[in-house]
Write an enzyme that holds these catalytic residues in place. Structure first.
Site, PDB file in Angstrom:
ATOM      1  N   GLY A  11      64.300 -20.737  42.143  1.00 18.17           N
ATOM      2  CA  GLY A  11      64.859 -20.122  40.928  1.00 18.17           C
ATOM      3  C   GLY A  11      66.239 -19.546  41.190  1.00 18.17           C
ATOM      4  CD  GLN A  12      70.261 -15.959  38.031  1.00 24.16           C
ATOM      5  OE1 GLN A  12      71.215 -16.251  37.336  1.00 24.16           O
ATOM      6  NE2 GLN A  12      69.542 -14.868  37.829  1.00 24.16           N
ATOM      7  CG  LEU A  57      52.497 -16.446  42.465  1.00 18.28           C
ATOM      8  CD1 LEU A  57      53.152 -16.936  43.725  1.00 18.28           C
ATOM      9  CD2 LEU A  57      53.463 -15.631  41.641  1.00 18.28           C
ATOM     10  CG  LEU A  78      62.237 -13.396  44.369  1.00 22.70           C
ATOM     11  CD1 LEU A  78      63.624 -13.965  44.621  1.00 22.70           C
ATOM     12  CD2 LEU A  78      62.334 -11.924  44.025  1.00 22.70           C
ATOM     13  CB  SER A 124      61.449  -7.305  34.335  1.00 25.62           C
ATOM     14  OG  SER A 124      62.204  -7.456  33.165  1.00 25.62           O
ATOM     15  CD  GLU A 126      62.145  -8.220  27.914  1.00 28.04           C
ATOM     16  OE1 GLU A 126      61.094  -8.367  27.279  1.00 28.04           O
ATOM     17  OE2 GLU A 126      63.246  -8.057  27.378  1.00 28.04           O
ATOM     18  CE1 TYR A 148      59.077 -12.254  32.883  1.00 31.07           C
ATOM     19  CE2 TYR A 148      60.175 -10.456  31.727  1.00 31.07           C
ATOM     20  CZ  TYR A 148      60.027 -11.246  32.850  1.00 31.07           C
ATOM     21  OH  TYR A 148      60.833 -11.033  33.943  1.00 31.07           O
ATOM     22  CG  PHE A 187      67.554 -17.128  30.848  1.00 26.14           C
ATOM     23  CD1 PHE A 187      66.599 -16.142  30.643  1.00 26.14           C
ATOM     24  CD2 PHE A 187      67.224 -18.193  31.681  1.00 26.14           C
ATOM     25  CE1 PHE A 187      65.352 -16.208  31.269  1.00 26.14           C
ATOM     26  CE2 PHE A 187      65.987 -18.265  32.308  1.00 26.14           C
ATOM     27  CZ  PHE A 187      65.036 -17.266  32.095  1.00 26.14           C
ATOM     28  CB  VAL A 188      71.443 -15.137  25.520  1.00 28.80           C
ATOM     29  CG1 VAL A 188      71.836 -13.852  26.234  1.00 28.80           C
ATOM     30  CG2 VAL A 188      72.278 -15.327  24.267  1.00 28.80           C
ATOM     31  CE  LYS A 191      71.276 -21.282  22.312  1.00 27.90           C
ATOM     32  NZ  LYS A 191      70.110 -20.951  21.479  1.00 27.90           N
TER      33      LYS A 191
HETATM   34  P1  NAP Z   1      63.678 -18.176  37.450  1.00 31.23           P
HETATM   35  O1  NAP Z   1      65.022 -18.778  37.679  1.00 31.23           O
HETATM   36  O2  NAP Z   1      62.928 -18.503  36.223  1.00 31.23           O
HETATM   37  O3  NAP Z   1      62.765 -18.548  38.721  1.00 31.23           O
HETATM   38  C1  NAP Z   1      61.389 -18.370  38.719  1.00 31.23           C
HETATM   39  C2  NAP Z   1      60.792 -19.166  39.875  1.00 31.23           C
HETATM   40  O4  NAP Z   1      59.360 -18.983  39.857  1.00 31.23           O
HETATM   41  C3  NAP Z   1      61.043 -20.676  39.790  1.00 31.23           C
HETATM   42  O5  NAP Z   1      61.489 -21.142  41.049  1.00 31.23           O
HETATM   43  C4  NAP Z   1      59.663 -21.251  39.465  1.00 31.23           C
HETATM   44  O6  NAP Z   1      59.413 -22.508  40.024  1.00 31.23           O
HETATM   45  C5  NAP Z   1      58.764 -20.232  40.154  1.00 31.23           C
HETATM   46  N1  NAP Z   1      57.390 -20.295  39.634  1.00 31.23           N
HETATM   47  C6  NAP Z   1      57.003 -20.210  38.327  1.00 31.23           C
HETATM   48  N2  NAP Z   1      55.664 -20.329  38.233  1.00 31.23           N
HETATM   49  C7  NAP Z   1      55.182 -20.500  39.494  1.00 31.23           C
HETATM   50  C8  NAP Z   1      53.907 -20.682  40.041  1.00 31.23           C
HETATM   51  N3  NAP Z   1      52.812 -20.733  39.265  1.00 31.23           N
HETATM   52  N4  NAP Z   1      53.774 -20.813  41.385  1.00 31.23           N
HETATM   53  C9  NAP Z   1      54.865 -20.791  42.176  1.00 31.23           C
HETATM   54  N5  NAP Z   1      56.125 -20.618  41.735  1.00 31.23           N
HETATM   55  C10 NAP Z   1      56.290 -20.472  40.393  1.00 31.23           C
HETATM   56  O7  NAP Z   1      63.775 -16.580  37.523  1.00 31.23           O
HETATM   57  P2  NAP Z   1      64.895 -15.628  38.176  1.00 31.23           P
HETATM   58  O8  NAP Z   1      65.893 -15.307  37.127  1.00 31.23           O
HETATM   59  O9  NAP Z   1      65.330 -16.172  39.465  1.00 31.23           O
HETATM   60  O10 NAP Z   1      64.053 -14.304  38.389  1.00 31.23           O
HETATM   61  C11 NAP Z   1      63.347 -14.075  39.600  1.00 31.23           C
HETATM   62  C12 NAP Z   1      62.248 -13.035  39.334  1.00 31.23           C
HETATM   63  O11 NAP Z   1      62.837 -11.822  38.893  1.00 31.23           O
HETATM   64  C13 NAP Z   1      61.249 -13.418  38.247  1.00 31.23           C
HETATM   65  O12 NAP Z   1      60.011 -12.852  38.626  1.00 31.23           O
HETATM   66  C14 NAP Z   1      61.774 -12.724  37.007  1.00 31.23           C
HETATM   67  O13 NAP Z   1      60.735 -12.496  36.101  1.00 31.23           O
HETATM   68  C15 NAP Z   1      62.311 -11.452  37.623  1.00 31.23           C
HETATM   69  N6  NAP Z   1      63.409 -10.797  36.910  1.00 31.23           N
HETATM   70  C16 NAP Z   1      64.524 -11.518  36.602  1.00 31.23           C
HETATM   71  C17 NAP Z   1      65.583 -10.878  35.975  1.00 31.23           C
HETATM   72  C18 NAP Z   1      66.841 -11.638  35.618  1.00 31.23           C
HETATM   73  O14 NAP Z   1      67.620 -11.118  34.826  1.00 31.23           O
HETATM   74  N7  NAP Z   1      67.080 -12.807  36.198  1.00 31.23           N
HETATM   75  C19 NAP Z   1      65.503  -9.500  35.678  1.00 31.23           C
HETATM   76  C20 NAP Z   1      64.358  -8.813  36.043  1.00 31.23           C
HETATM   77  C21 NAP Z   1      63.317  -9.461  36.689  1.00 31.23           C
HETATM   78  P3  NAP Z   1      60.016 -23.865  39.386  1.00 31.23           P
HETATM   79  O15 NAP Z   1      61.399 -23.936  39.930  1.00 31.23           O
HETATM   80  O16 NAP Z   1      59.081 -24.884  39.914  1.00 31.23           O
HETATM   81  O17 NAP Z   1      59.968 -23.716  37.883  1.00 31.23           O
HETATM   82  O1  G4F Z   2      68.916 -14.052  27.976  1.00 23.69           O
HETATM   83  P1  G4F Z   2      67.645 -13.641  27.372  1.00 23.69           P
HETATM   84  O2  G4F Z   2      66.675 -14.719  27.021  1.00 23.69           O
HETATM   85  O3  G4F Z   2      67.015 -12.577  28.376  1.00 23.69           O
HETATM   86  P2  G4F Z   2      65.893 -11.439  28.190  1.00 23.69           P
HETATM   87  O4  G4F Z   2      64.953 -11.737  27.105  1.00 23.69           O
HETATM   88  O5  G4F Z   2      66.601 -10.118  28.146  1.00 23.69           O
HETATM   89  O6  G4F Z   2      65.087 -11.567  29.574  1.00 23.69           O
HETATM   90  C1  G4F Z   2      65.756 -11.746  30.813  1.00 23.69           C
HETATM   91  O7  G4F Z   2      66.012 -10.488  31.380  1.00 23.69           O
HETATM   92  C2  G4F Z   2      64.840  -9.730  31.738  1.00 23.69           C
HETATM   93  C3  G4F Z   2      65.327  -8.396  32.308  1.00 23.69           C
HETATM   94  O8  G4F Z   2      65.547  -7.494  31.254  1.00 23.69           O
HETATM   95  C4  G4F Z   2      64.045 -10.532  32.736  1.00 23.69           C
HETATM   96  F1  G4F Z   2      62.965  -9.820  33.144  1.00 23.69           F
HETATM   97  C5  G4F Z   2      63.611 -11.846  32.114  1.00 23.69           C
HETATM   98  O9  G4F Z   2      62.897 -12.620  33.078  1.00 23.69           O
HETATM   99  C6  G4F Z   2      64.864 -12.611  31.702  1.00 23.69           C
HETATM  100  O10 G4F Z   2      65.560 -12.952  32.874  1.00 23.69           O
HETATM  101  O11 G4F Z   2      67.912 -12.802  26.036  1.00 23.69           O
HETATM  102  C7  G4F Z   2      68.770 -11.699  26.012  1.00 23.69           C
HETATM  103  C8  G4F Z   2      69.004 -11.247  24.573  1.00 23.69           C
HETATM  104  C9  G4F Z   2      67.712 -11.057  23.764  1.00 23.69           C
HETATM  105  O12 G4F Z   2      67.809  -9.854  23.037  1.00 23.69           O
HETATM  106  C10 G4F Z   2      67.676 -12.224  22.797  1.00 23.69           C
HETATM  107  O13 G4F Z   2      67.028 -11.980  21.564  1.00 23.69           O
HETATM  108  O14 G4F Z   2      69.732 -12.257  23.879  1.00 23.69           O
HETATM  109  C11 G4F Z   2      69.167 -12.447  22.585  1.00 23.69           C
HETATM  110  N1  G4F Z   2      69.490 -13.781  22.103  1.00 23.69           N
HETATM  111  C12 G4F Z   2      70.196 -14.043  20.981  1.00 23.69           C
HETATM  112  N2  G4F Z   2      70.267 -15.363  20.779  1.00 23.69           N
HETATM  113  C13 G4F Z   2      69.109 -14.940  22.651  1.00 23.69           C
HETATM  114  C14 G4F Z   2      69.611 -15.952  21.813  1.00 23.69           C
HETATM  115  N3  G4F Z   2      68.394 -15.234  23.767  1.00 23.69           N
HETATM  116  C15 G4F Z   2      68.194 -16.538  24.078  1.00 23.69           C
HETATM  117  N4  G4F Z   2      67.515 -16.838  25.208  1.00 23.69           N
HETATM  118  N5  G4F Z   2      68.659 -17.558  23.273  1.00 23.69           N
HETATM  119  C16 G4F Z   2      69.378 -17.321  22.119  1.00 23.69           C
HETATM  120  O15 G4F Z   2      69.783 -18.231  21.423  1.00 23.69           O
END
Ligand code: NAP
Ligand code: G4F
Length: 321
Positions: A11-12, A57, A78, A124, A126, A148, A187-188, A191
């Site tokens: 993942g990222q 997982l 993660l 998170s 969230e 979530y 993700f926004v 996107k």
């Molecule tokens: P991500 O890009 O969606 O990566 C998630 C990873 O989890 C992917 O590699 C995915 O594998 C793997 N995965 C999903 N289901 C699985 C399963 N059943 N068994 C094994 N692996 C599995 O997420 P990220 O943005 O890197 O975030 C990393 C972690 O931080 C996540 O737990 C997310 O919820 C949390 N988080 C993220 C943010 C953020 O803003 N990025 C903020 C707060 C918390 P595949 O590649 O095969 O799909």
């Molecule tokens: O980029 P988002 O989809 O991220 P969101 O929902 O905040 O969640 C991300 O951050 C969390 C940490 O706070 C992580 F835990 C979670 O795994 C993920 O990484 O949306 C951000 C905001 C939202 O309010 C959404 O309603 O952008 C708004 N939005 C507006 N238009 C959109 C769009 N989001 C998406 N994905 N696509 C749209 O077209």
């Protein structure tokens, strides 16, 4: 030599964390799930320096086997179903991976070497959902607004519970949104930056978007994985909010991204109810002062810098730079 095992290495965050651990001289292991097409796009450049193990997982025996075989000194959990809208469409799957998956990982650690393995849980912002105070701190009560968010709250508390029940070194990082050019395009931020690049190069006509008033505390993923590592280097396990301390609307994100390539966003952006959520998190703003005081952590890339970096990357990909 320290050994790190990263779930979600594909993942990222997993990809940035793997790079950081390699830089620090770790032996790096990653847990990946089986897929009919193996796409390791984010880690292709380092696959010869890391060891990947297949497990899921949702499957306790497979993850226990990996933990036993690798015997890591640190685990970074993660892996998750991390896209909020999908959690309404697949709430049970999200609960299985994002909530119960944490217990499975903790059990694998407890049964293998409860005192010898340090464990990081990716919690998170969230979980704050309908926020009970602003800015949000480690003590702010949770009010999650999506399946979530609910699953992450479970993952957070089970991590705290294993620390308190078994005196295991388990920490939870409450990370606010963090982004990069490796962010999934659903993700926004990505996107928007991908659409800007495609519009600029004539490949897309408009950008259809949901709630533009939502506010997020956005940072750069490369900065945030440093905080994860720092949490596991402390003498005592503790939980930390990791955030930039600034909040911006989706509209501001759009303005900066279009402006960076000299386009007027109003000519291209269309609001589409299909992207609105059943329940929204209106405002996230984190207080990173504990992480700054105790971990010495601070982010290096600011919000406009992050958006421009992502636009530049996407523009180059589209052959427009
Ligand atoms: P991500 O890009 O969606 O990566 C998630 C990873 O989890 C992917 O590699 C995915 O594998 C793997 N995965 C999903 N289901 C699985 C399963 N059943 N068994 C094994 N692996 C599995 O997420 P990220 O943005 O890197 O975030 C990393 C972690 O931080 C996540 O737990 C997310 O919820 C949390 N988080 C993220 C943010 C953020 O803003 N990025 C903020 C707060 C918390 P595949 O590649 O095969 O799909
Ligand atoms: O980029 P988002 O989809 O991220 P969101 O929902 O905040 O969640 C991300 O951050 C969390 C940490 O706070 C992580 F835990 C979670 O795994 C993920 O990484 O949306 C951000 C905001 C939202 O309010 C959404 O309603 O952008 C708004 N939005 C507006 N238009 C959109 C769009 N989001 C998406 N994905 N696509 C749209 O077209």
């Amino acid at each position: 030599m320290k050994k790190g095992l990263i779930t979600g290495i594909n993942g990222q965050d997993g990809s940035y964390l793997a790079e950081l651990l390699l830089e620090k001289g770790y032996e790096v292991h990653g847990l990946v799930r089986r897929s009919s097409t193996e796409t390791f796009e984010r880690i292709n450049h380092i696959t010869d320096r890391i060891k990947l193990h297949q497990a899921d997982l949702n499957d306790l025996s497979s993850i226990t086997e990996v933990v036993r075989e690798v015997r890591p000194t640190e685990i970074y959990n993660l892996a998750a179903q991390s896209f909020v809208p999908t959690s309404w469409k697949q709430p049970l799957l999200t609960g299985d991976i994002t909530a119960m998956g944490v217990t499975r990982m903790l059990e694998a650690v407890r049964q293998t070497d409860a005192k010898g393995i340090k464990f990081y849980q990716a919690s998170s912002s969230e979980m704050f959902g309908k926020v009970q105070e602003t800015p949000q701190r480690e003590e702010t009560p949770f009010y999650p607004r999506s399946p979530y968010g609910v699953a992450k709250a479970y993952g957070h508390f089970i991590t705290v519970n294993y620390r308190e029940s078994y005196q295991m070194f388990c920490v939870s990082g409450i990370l606010f949104n963090h982004e990069s050019e490796r962010r999934g395009k659903e993700f926004v931020t990505r996107k928007v930056t991908d659409a800007v690049a495609r519009i600029k190069t004539g490949k897309q006509k408009e950008l259809r978007i949901g709630n533009m008033d939502a506010k997020r505390d956005w940072g750069f993923a490369g900065d945030y994985v440093r905080a994860m590592w720092l949490m596991l280097q402390q003498d005592t396990p503790d939980d930390f909010v990791v955030a930039s301390g600034e909040t911006h609307t989706v509209k501001e994100l759009i303005e900066i991204a279009f402006d960076h390539v000299g386009l007027d966003w109003k000519k291209f952006v269309v609001q589409d109810p299909a992207f609105m959520r059943p329940a929204e998190v209106d405002l996230l703003l984190g207080d990173p002062s504990k992480a700054s005081r105790i971990l010495g952590w601070k982010p290096e890339l600011d919000f406009p810098g992050l958006v421009k970096r992502m636009v530049d990357f996407d523009l180059k990909r589209q052959g427009g730079a």
